[in-house]
Design a protein around this motif. Structure first.
Motif, PDB file in Angstrom:
ATOM      1  N   UNK A 215      48.974  52.736  70.674  1.00 43.95           N
ATOM      2  CA  UNK A 215      47.850  53.485  71.006  1.00 43.95           C
ATOM      3  C   UNK A 215      46.486  52.665  71.299  1.00 43.95           C
ATOM      4  N   UNK A 216      45.475  53.283  71.797  1.00 44.60           N
ATOM      5  CA  UNK A 216      44.322  52.552  72.223  1.00 44.60           C
ATOM      6  C   UNK A 216      43.265  52.909  70.828  1.00 44.60           C
ATOM      7  N   UNK A 217      41.963  52.386  70.756  1.00 50.95           N
ATOM      8  CA  UNK A 217      41.326  52.600  69.684  1.00 50.95           C
ATOM      9  C   UNK A 217      41.049  54.174  69.418  1.00 50.95           C
ATOM     10  N   UNK A 218      40.527  54.669  70.635  1.00 45.07           N
ATOM     11  CA  UNK A 218      40.145  56.052  70.615  1.00 45.07           C
ATOM     12  C   UNK A 218      41.011  57.176  71.248  1.00 45.07           C
ATOM     13  N   UNK A 219      42.400  56.807  71.612  1.00 38.32           N
ATOM     14  CA  UNK A 219      43.260  57.422  72.055  1.00 38.32           C
ATOM     15  C   UNK A 219      44.501  57.736  71.302  1.00 38.32           C
ATOM     16  N   UNK A 220      45.122  58.596  71.831  1.00 36.65           N
ATOM     17  CA  UNK A 220      46.484  59.166  71.072  1.00 36.65           C
ATOM     18  C   UNK A 220      47.607  58.017  71.060  1.00 36.65           C
ATOM     19  N   UNK A 221      48.385  58.061  70.154  1.00 34.33           N
ATOM     20  CA  UNK A 221      49.416  57.088  70.060  1.00 34.33           C
ATOM     21  C   UNK A 221      50.837  57.814  70.949  1.00 34.33           C
ATOM     22  N   UNK A 222      51.693  56.873  71.134  1.00 33.94           N
ATOM     23  CA  UNK A 222      52.928  57.259  71.801  1.00 33.94           C
ATOM     24  C   UNK A 222      54.150  56.418  71.227  1.00 33.94           C
ATOM     25  N   UNK A 223      55.076  57.005  70.799  1.00 36.71           N
ATOM     26  CA  UNK A 223      56.069  56.266  70.062  1.00 36.71           C
ATOM     27  C   UNK A 223      56.822  55.527  71.261  1.00 36.71           C
ATOM     28  N   UNK A 224      57.419  54.313  70.808  1.00 33.14           N
ATOM     29  CA  UNK A 224      58.021  53.741  71.982  1.00 33.14           C
ATOM     30  C   UNK A 224      59.773  53.393  71.379  1.00 33.14           C
ATOM     31  N   UNK A 225      60.523  53.325  72.358  1.00 37.97           N
ATOM     32  CA  UNK A 225      62.062  53.209  72.316  1.00 37.97           C
ATOM     33  C   UNK A 225      62.102  51.864  71.626  1.00 37.97           C
ATOM     34  N   UNK A 226      62.810  51.636  70.379  1.00 40.19           N
ATOM     35  CA  UNK A 226      62.787  50.340  69.524  1.00 40.19           C
ATOM     36  C   UNK A 226      63.393  49.202  70.661  1.00 40.19           C
ATOM     37  N   UNK A 227      64.529  49.839  71.286  1.00 34.19           N
ATOM     38  CA  UNK A 227      65.471  48.940  72.018  1.00 34.19           C
ATOM     39  C   UNK A 227      65.010  48.392  73.274  1.00 34.19           C
ATOM     40  N   UNK A 228      63.818  49.148  73.759  1.00 34.88           N
ATOM     41  CA  UNK A 228      62.919  48.448  74.835  1.00 34.88           C
ATOM     42  C   UNK A 228      61.948  47.824  74.446  1.00 34.88           C
ATOM     43  N   UNK A 229      61.471  47.783  73.109  1.00 36.10           N
ATOM     44  CA  UNK A 229      60.374  46.793  72.755  1.00 36.10           C
ATOM     45  C   UNK A 229      61.019  45.497  72.361  1.00 36.10           C
ATOM     46  N   UNK A 230      62.255  45.651  72.005  1.00 39.82           N
ATOM     47  CA  UNK A 230      63.150  44.171  71.425  1.00 39.82           C
ATOM     48  C   UNK A 230      63.883  43.816  72.566  1.00 39.82           C
ATOM     49  N   UNK A 231      63.695  44.331  73.736  1.00 41.62           N
ATOM     50  CA  UNK A 231      64.448  43.884  74.954  1.00 41.62           C
ATOM     51  C   UNK A 231      63.785  42.664  75.575  1.00 41.62           C
ATOM     52  N   UNK A 232      64.542  41.636  75.980  1.00 45.93           N
ATOM     53  CA  UNK A 232      63.713  40.508  76.729  1.00 45.93           C
ATOM     54  C   UNK A 232      63.291  41.259  78.142  1.00 45.93           C
ATOM     55  N   UNK A 233      62.354  40.488  78.648  1.00 43.81           N
ATOM     56  CA  UNK A 233      61.637  40.922  80.077  1.00 43.81           C
ATOM     57  C   UNK A 233      62.670  40.276  81.170  1.00 43.81           C
TER      58      UNK A 233
END
Length: 233
Positions: A215-233
């Motif tokens: 999320x950003x300081x004043x904005x809503x949050x969005x959930x992220x796919x865990x596999x996408x967050x742990x994948x290598x670029x």
């Protein structure tokens, strides 16, 4: 029911139906809806399958974000003599010993990171009730109790982020600013998630990373796919 403002309605519409998205899509959404008049911080929260009440399930660590945090870090160092001079030369904002202890005891805490040489810990230890609740207590496990104050100060100034799991099993941190490029934020998020993954405690059972949100300081949050967050670029 309170009437929603135009910006809030627009943000909710933009995020509607978008959950468990890729890191890239999450960053695009968050950046696109950071409409405040200041440069909002992009924040990450990771819900972990641990119970920090048990010592073998405590999660804490540090990570040097590849693109920094975008935040000016104020650093205080407890040191004497040559080490005090070394800290000042490295860019520490406040350096002291008993005088600094008295300042902190008086309620004046004008720093975001606290570093100490080992010989200073008898003094710093008296500040546990003040620094502890603010996650500012120096700790050798994360490199803030060290004789290499130069490296510690430079790391703090260079965008190093410390993290510690809270009672609810959540780790959170700022991973950049909304003004950063999307690729920079994606790289920072993956670096942070990788560090949390490597800090998995021996007592953790079952699923370790349950949920990730951005999320950003004043904005809503969005959930992220865990596999996408742990994948290598």
């Amino acid at each position: 029911m309170a009437k929603l403002g135009k910006r809030t309605r627009a943000a909710r519409e933009a995020f509607a139906g978008k959950q468990n998205v890729t890191v890239e899509e999450a960053v695009s959404l968050v950046k696109g809806n950071a409409k405040a008049k200041f440069d909002e911080t992009v924040e990450i929260a990771v819900n972990l399958g641990v119970d920090p009440r048990h010592a073998d399930q405590m999660v804490r660590g540090k990570v040097a974000l590849p693109n920094g945090t975008g935040k000016t870090m104020r650093v205080a160092v407890f040191a004497r003599g040559d080490k005090a001079d070394e800290a000042k030369a490295a860019g520490a904002d406040i350096v002291g010993a008993e005088d600094l202890m008295e300042t902190v005891q008086g309620g004046k805490i004008e720093f975001d990171r606290c570093i100490a040489t080992p010989d200073m810990m008898p003094i710093v230890g008296r500040l546990g009730k003040v620094l502890g609740p603010r996650n500012l207590m120096p700790n050798p496990k994360i490199g803030t109790v060290t004789m290499d104050v130069k490296e510690a100060v430079e790391a703090a100034k260079g965008g190093e982020v410390q993290f510690k799991v809270e009672k609810a099993g959540v780790v959170h941190a700022g991973v950049g600013k909304a003004s950063f490029g999307e690729k920079e934020l994606v790289a920072n998020i993956r670096a942070f998630v990788d560090a949390v993954a490597k800090a998995k405690p021996t007592g953790a059972k079952g699923s370790y990373m349950k949920k990730i949100a951005v999320s950003s300081t004043m904005g809503p949050g969005v959930t992220v796919d865990v596999d996408s967050a742990t994948a290598a670029e």
